[in-house]
Design a protein around this motif. Structure first.
Motif: not given
Length: 576
Positions: A258-265, A318-320
């Motif tokens: 639930f912390t995510g981010s969505k992209e990270h997950n 952040q999947a950055r």
DNA sequence: GCCGTTTTCGGCCCGACTGTTTTCAGTCG
């Protein structure tokens, strides 16, 4: 054409295509590409002009690369224009209605030819929505209620406001004895500039007791959904709070989830899949045919550990760049509030502040700071009663006196000097060179074209007495767009002249943003995090700036005011 | 539309809740 514009165009393309029943994975590809492009520090336009192969970029293939080239060269996309003929932009407003997604919005648009919220309201009140296939009375009622929310919502609240709500809710929940562990997740935990809703995660053996207690929180206006383990409520007009109750041994998995981010997950789950694992909010599972065996999930270290990954600080999920860092075994040690030694931007009653030099110094000392700079406005900011040369020199005498009367903190003679519309500063060079600390800011002419405003700021950076530029882009979150300033040019100038750029900690500014922080890190530009406090409580805003710096991946070393003032002087080229 | 150390086809994260349904699609996070 900026990266942001290209990204927005791709986003809009995806949004509109959603109404035409396009393959959802194609839409995801567009949105992924848009995300990548908006997070890049290199300009797509420059790459196109150089003739770079854009398909080398992760997530950008032949089709999106062609669209980028077209956008840079023609400034528009025929496909988007054609699509807008077919699907009016206003239908996208319908997606802001809670519970109404692209599928059913498309049915409403296609079958009733409704394209605005007003038309939708009219149709719902006339009972026309419930006549559609897949719709009934309840949905129609929900849509009617949602129209008001859609009108009020759409605006995410500042992190600082979400934090205030979170703290009150945390205090309320603390009275519930059925709770084992509790933590807020979501974008709030990741420290995003703005927060769309709050996600509260709780572990308990008695979910119903927890949910009952939650429902008693006095600020709740209405319940949205309520199941066995999940409850969503609304606070005020539009702000949503979600509660999730899970068993104690799933706390880490749920918190991660639930912390995510969505992209990270998405990236994380993809990695899990490649290893024959599955991650969901209940844990990490070994998948063997039909058989799924629980492996981990009690805390986040277990979850990430199952994939041989470190526990990423929430701010950088952040999947950055975080997965790349982990791969290189070089997760940076992010800056913390305790690292900060000084605050080099604050105002007093001499201009538009509310406290005296002595009061600000005493309050700063209480917060553990070792030095502060008094930086009132200069005369151009007339509505703030800005200082001219004479008043500034007189104030510096007051600073001397204040330094004599307080021990344990150094008060520096500073000024927030205005960068005039026509260029140049509004305090004389002879006075500026006597200052301990000069930070320069734009307050007027923020709508100037890119070239003009960039030159103003770059020239200020080159001025020998200027040490830093404050709130370099001038944006006010949810209120005002940034200047058109070319931040790459500003960073290059800052690197060349060894000057600092401010990360303004005010929750409405947070200027620089996280991409600028990354850019500064890559270009070796030092950041200074300041509160820009206009009163004593304002000094506490430093923590907001720290969150932002962490999101930009900044370490203690990258931030100048983690140093002692003696070290700082060396950094900005002042005599010891 | 993108991607590939199970690679040029076939998959793309995953589960809770709701409403409209007789077994599931849509929405959300």
């Amino acid at each position: 054409m900026t990266n942001q514009r290209i990204a927005q165009t791709l986003e809009q393309l995806a949004d509109l295509l959603e109404f035409t029943g396009t393959n959802p994975f194609r839409l995801r590809a567009y949105r992924n590409a848009a995300r990548k492009i908006s997070a890049m520090t290199d300009a797509i336009a420059t790459m196109v002009e150089r003739g770079d192969d854009l398909t080398k970029l992760d997530g950008i293939g032949k089709s999106v690369a062609e669209k980028c080239v077209t956008l840079v060269e023609d400034g528009k996309l025929q496909q988007l224009d054609d699509l807008l003929e077919e699907v009016p932009k206003s239908v996208l407003d319908m997606l802001r209605i809670p519970g109404l997604g692209p599928k059913r919005a498309a049915i409403i648009f296609n079958q009733l030819n409704i394209s605005t919220l007003d038309q939708l309201k009219e149709a719902a009140e006339a009972g026309k929505i419930q006549e559609l296939d897949g719709f009934a009375a309840k949905t129609e009622k929900a849509i009617l209620a949602g129209i008001a929310i859609a009108a009020a919502a759409g605006q995410r609240i500042y992190w600082s406001e979400a934090d205030a709500i979170a703290q009150r809710l945390r205090a309320h929940m603390a009275d519930c004895s059925a709770i084992q562990q509790m933590e807020f997740a979501g974008s709030y935990r990741r420290g995003k500039e703005t927060v769309g809703d709050l996600d509260l995660l709780v572990t308990s053996d008695e979910p119903s007791r927890v949910m009952e207690h939650f429902a008693e929180f006095s600020e709740i206006e209405s319940e949205i959904v309520s199941g066995d383990t999940k409850m969503s409520v609304r606070i005020g007009d539009a702000f949503q709070v979600d509660l999730r109750v899970v068993p104690d041994d799933a706390f880490g998995a749920a918190l991660q989830y639930f912390t995510g981010s969505k992209e990270h997950n998405v990236v994380l789950r993809g990695m899990a899949k490649n290893r024959g694992l599955k991650i969901n909010e209940w844990g990490v599972f070994k998948v063997d045919g039909e058989q799924e065996t629980w492996m981990a999930g009690r805390d986040e270290a277990e979850v990430y550990g199952a994939l041989d990954l470190p526990v990423f600080p929430p701010e950088i999920r952040q999947a950055r760049f975080e997965f790349q860092w982990a791969e290189q075994g070089a997760l940076p040690d992010l800056i913390t509030l305790d690292d900060i030694r000084g605050d080099l931007h604050m105002h007093t009653t001499a201009s538009d502040g509310q406290n005296s030099i002595d009061e600000m110094a005493a309050a700063a000392k209480k917060l553990g700071l070792k030095y502060i700079a008094i930086t009132d406005h200069s005369k151009r900011v007339s509505m703030a009663n800005g200082l001219d040369d004479d008043r500034l020199l007189a104030q510096w005498d007051d600073v001397d006196k204040a330094n004599d009367s307080i021990k344990g903190i150094t008060i520096l003679k500073g000024i927030e000097v205005d960068i005039l519309e026509k260029g140049g500063l509004d305090i004389s060079d002879a006075v500026l060179e006597q200052a301990d600390w000069v930070t320069a800011s734009v307050h007027y002419g923020g709508k100037q074209d890119r070239e003009t405003i960039t030159k103003r700021i770059v020239d200020a950076i080159a001025h020998p007495s200027v040490s830093a530029i404050s709130h370099p882009t001038g944006r006010l979150i949810n209120q005002r767009e940034p200047y058109e300033v070319d931040m790459q040019a500003v960073m290059m100038a800052a690197a060349k002249y060894g000057k600092l750029l401010e990360l303004n900690a005010h929750p409405v500014r947070l200027d620089l943003n996280e991409l600028h922080c990354s850019m500064a890190r890559e270009m070796g530009v030092s950041i200074v995090i300041n509160t820009d406090a206009h009163n004593i409580p304002g000094l506490q805003m430093m923590r907001f700036g720290i969150k932002q710096a962490r999101r930009g991946g900044l370490t203690k070393d990258a931030v100048a005011n983690t140093r002692t003032w003696a070290q700082m002087k060396k950094l900005i080229g002042k005599p010891a």
